[in-house]
Design an enzyme around this catalytic site. Sequence first.
Site, short mmCIF file in Angstrom:
data_model
loop_
_atom_site.label_atom_id
_atom_site.label_comp_id
_atom_site.label_asym_id
_atom_site.label_seq_id
_atom_site.Cartn_x
_atom_site.Cartn_y
_atom_site.Cartn_z
N GLY A 1 0.94 4.53 3.83
CA GLY A 1 2.85 3.24 3.41
C GLY A 1 3.29 4.28 3.00
N ASN B 1 -6.60 0.00 11.06
CA ASN B 1 -7.45 0.07 12.40
C ASN B 1 -8.42 -1.03 12.92
OD1 ASN B 1 -7.31 3.12 12.96
ND2 ASN B 1 -8.47 3.47 10.86
N GLU C 1 -14.54 1.39 5.92
CA GLU C 1 -13.94 0.53 6.87
C GLU C 1 -14.74 -0.02 8.09
OE1 GLU C 1 -9.54 1.44 8.11
OE2 GLU C 1 -10.42 2.50 8.36
N SER D 1 -11.41 9.32 7.29
CA SER D 1 -10.88 8.58 6.69
C SER D 1 -12.34 8.16 5.88
CB SER D 1 -10.33 8.11 7.32
OG SER D 1 -10.65 6.83 8.16
N LYS E 1 -9.07 4.72 20.35
CA LYS E 1 -8.59 4.69 19.63
C LYS E 1 -9.78 4.17 18.84
CE LYS E 1 -6.20 5.69 15.74
NZ LYS E 1 -5.15 4.66 14.12
N GLY F 1 0.27 -1.47 0.11
CA GLY F 1 0.07 -0.06 -0.14
C GLY F 1 0.84 1.21 0.27
#
Length: 304
Positions: A20, A105, A266, A254, A184, A15
Amino acid sequence: MTSTASSRQRVAVIGLGGIGGAAAGALTHAGRHDVIACGRRPLERMRVDLPDESVEVAMTVLTDPADASPVDWVLLTTKAQDTDGAGAWLRALCGPDTTVAVMQNGIDHAERIASYAGGAEALPVIVYYNGERIADDHVRMRHISDADIALPDTDTAQAFIDLLEGTPIQAVRAPDFTARQWQKLLINIVVNPVTALTRQRQGVLQREDIQTLTTALLEEAAAVAEAEGAGLPASVAADTQRLVLTFPHDAGSSMYFDALAGRRLEAEALTGAVVRAGARHGIPTPMNGAMLALLRALSDGMGT
């Protein structure tokens, strides 16, 4: 995986997005290891804006897993929902002595890669630094916390810290790693879904009706975290609610940017993690379950 700060190792980064690209660029610039990047398009050089300097580095980029062979370290930096797409890379890059640093995550890092990594050790990584992909050949890294990444308090984590020596990526071993993961995650199950579903930046969190919703999401997740042994304070739901209200009103998330761009979300690694853990412990999570259903429906209508 054993390592010393002086040993030269082979490192593959899957990535080349913000996270990345920054990691691959920083490691390449440090020059202590042999670094390859695995991406969709060839790239000869990349500009990397590090916290204290801007550099241009020559990159070795593979675009076909058939050209890859096992390495000492794999840094998996794709978003969690793209792990399946990285499966061919993981199969090609992982051998019995490989460690996969899962820089994604969520809380179920090892389980996420188990079917692809061929028994390679998984090292969960909490990423705090801001990595921004400005162009295909240009990334920027910024410090936003005292540490850029947090790791479990293990020997493997120390080996990863040694690997990063000479780069600006500041890593710490955290005895409270599980608590940090859940702290988080609680932020993520509020900020990401609400901004994605409303198509609004984080100012939407200031609405009283949205705060009623996010309080319910957080209270459910806090109960699940307690059952998971996270060791968070009893005030964590209220503390997190106060924290997210301090975030810049014009900031996105994101998931918000993925929704605007028509990319899959996600959801499973964030809200889904809470719902699955709740089911394991017999703790009802109706609000997070409803949020997950909405996110899945939205994501199913997206591209890749």
